[in-house]
Design an enzyme around this catalytic site. Structure first.
Site, short mmCIF file in Angstrom:
data_model
loop_
_atom_site.label_atom_id
_atom_site.label_comp_id
_atom_site.label_asym_id
_atom_site.label_seq_id
_atom_site.Cartn_x
_atom_site.Cartn_y
_atom_site.Cartn_z
N ASP A 45 11.14 -26.87 8.80
CA ASP A 45 11.58 -25.74 9.61
C ASP A 45 10.36 -24.82 9.83
OD1 ASP A 45 13.40 -23.68 10.60
OD2 ASP A 45 13.05 -22.69 8.69
N ASP A 47 10.48 -20.81 11.05
CA ASP A 47 10.65 -19.42 10.66
C ASP A 47 11.10 -19.29 9.22
OD1 ASP A 47 10.07 -18.02 13.12
OD2 ASP A 47 11.91 -18.89 13.93
P1 TMP Z 1 15.11 -21.56 11.96
O1 TMP Z 1 14.15 -20.91 11.03
O2 TMP Z 1 16.19 -22.28 11.22
O3 TMP Z 1 14.45 -22.43 12.95
O4 TMP Z 1 15.91 -20.41 12.73
C1 TMP Z 1 15.34 -19.40 13.43
C2 TMP Z 1 15.56 -18.05 12.86
O5 TMP Z 1 15.48 -17.14 13.95
C3 TMP Z 1 16.89 -17.79 12.17
O6 TMP Z 1 16.66 -17.43 10.82
C4 TMP Z 1 17.44 -16.57 12.90
C5 TMP Z 1 16.28 -16.02 13.66
N1 TMP Z 1 16.59 -15.33 14.93
C6 TMP Z 1 16.03 -14.07 15.14
O7 TMP Z 1 15.31 -13.56 14.28
N2 TMP Z 1 16.31 -13.41 16.32
C7 TMP Z 1 17.11 -13.95 17.30
O8 TMP Z 1 17.32 -13.32 18.36
C8 TMP Z 1 17.67 -15.24 17.07
C9 TMP Z 1 18.55 -15.87 18.11
C10 TMP Z 1 17.37 -15.90 15.87
MG MG Z 2 14.12 -20.82 8.97
#
Ligand code: TMP
Ligand code: MG
Length: 296
Positions: A45, A47
């Site tokens: 992953d 973020d």
């Molecule tokens: P991931 O880390 O699983 O790929 O997910 C992306 C992250 O982005 C998740 O923890 C939620 C965050 N997010 C934001 O910070 N702002 C937003 O507008 C959206 C849609 C997601």
């Molecule tokens: Mg994440």
């Protein structure tokens, strides 16, 4: 902890490390080492997994937050995006709700956020500046992580519900966007004058990574000689990122538990083989990968 495992990888005695079944971790690692590092792929992953959760007590931005906090967004839109974050992030990390209950709400969050971003008519050639001026930070020891995988020709698939264009820019500016890195994410669709008009393809949110993986079977087919997977994530939704891997032999799941530690620790221990509690570094994943490549 099994004494042998400690000897194999001393970093697994770090205070941030928790394991439900160290013996299983040891067996998985031994089996992967035996198969050789040319059978290994890493699926991660982005973020809050490859990037830091916090620095000096302050939260670090996600891909979306990099845009939210930038000059490319007007104040009214910034407020609306912040409101969405304040509404939906507590739901994302709420361990008292089921995935079934959270899923439609996560789709709602992503859909609303992307609609707001599209209204801002963001210009493609401004993204690099937004990333440069942001407080995005990859986790400590990221250089060793990316460089080591590259040197050993181990494919790194970054599977993100963030924004592909932004995350690529983060790793490009850090100088680690090597040829072994492949990204599945939400990509922006720009018109001929370079203005954001939509997002391409199927939306990826935190709970449909399995579907995303299964849509990309071509990629996994290419890697069918690499049935041993090291998976890195920070959300329980990240656990299905490897579901597209064919004939998987071993998987070692390493999970960062960044927030709401007491409520979520048990479920993380049940799902991830190695849980890293409030650990802002890639020290443990690096130690595992060094072990798998014979410490070279
Ligand atoms: P991931 O880390 O699983 O790929 O997910 C992306 C992250 O982005 C998740 O923890 C939620 C965050 N997010 C934001 O910070 N702002 C937003 O507008 C959206 C849609 C997601
Ligand atoms: Mg994440």
């Amino acid at each position: 902890m099994a004494a042998d495992l400690k000897k194999m990888i001393p970093e697994l005695s770090n205070t941030s490390v928790c394991m439900r079944d160290p013996k299983k971790v040891q067996e998985t690692l031994e089996s992967m080492v035996k198969a050789g590092s040319n059978t290994v792929q890493v699926i991660s992953d982005f973020d809050m997994t490859l990037t830091r959760f916090a620095f000096n007590g302050k939260r670090c931005p996600t891909c979306h937050n990099i845009l939210d906090n930038s000059k490319l967004i007007d104040d009214e839109c910034r407020e609306q995006l912040k409101e969405l974050l304040n509404t939906y992030y507590p739901i994302e990390i709420d361990s008292s709700r089921s995935v079934e209950e959270k899923l439609p709400l996560m789709v709602e969050w992503w859909t609303k956020a992307h609609e707001l971003l599209v209204q801002q008519e963001i210009k493609k050639d401004m993204l690099a500046m937004a990333v440069r001026e942001s407080e995005a930070m990859l986790r400590e020891s990221y250089q060793l992580f990316f460089d080591h995988l590259h040197e050993h020709s181990i494919p790194l698939l970054i599977f993100s519900a963030g924004i592909g264009d932004i995350l690529e820019e983060v790793i490009r500016q850090a100088g680690v966007f090597h040829s072994n890195v492949k990204v599945f994410s939400n990509y922006m669709d720009f018109d001929e004058s370079g203005v954001l008009r939509a997002f391409k393809g199927e939306l990826i949110h935190i709970y449909n990574k399995r579907e995303g993986a299964l849509l990309n079977t071509g990629h996994f087919k290419e890697l069918r000689t690499r049935p041993n997977v090291v998976l890195l994530g920070d959300s329980l939704g990240d656990l299905t990122m490897a579901d597209g891997v064919q004939d998987m032999e071993n998987i070692l799941k390493i999970g960062f538990l960044n927030d709401k530690v007491d409520e979520r620790k048990q479920s993380y221990l049940e799902s991830y083989d190695i849980v890293l509690v409030k650990d802002e570094t890639l020290e443990v994943p690096n130690a595992v990968l060094l072990y798998l490549t014979g410490n070279k």
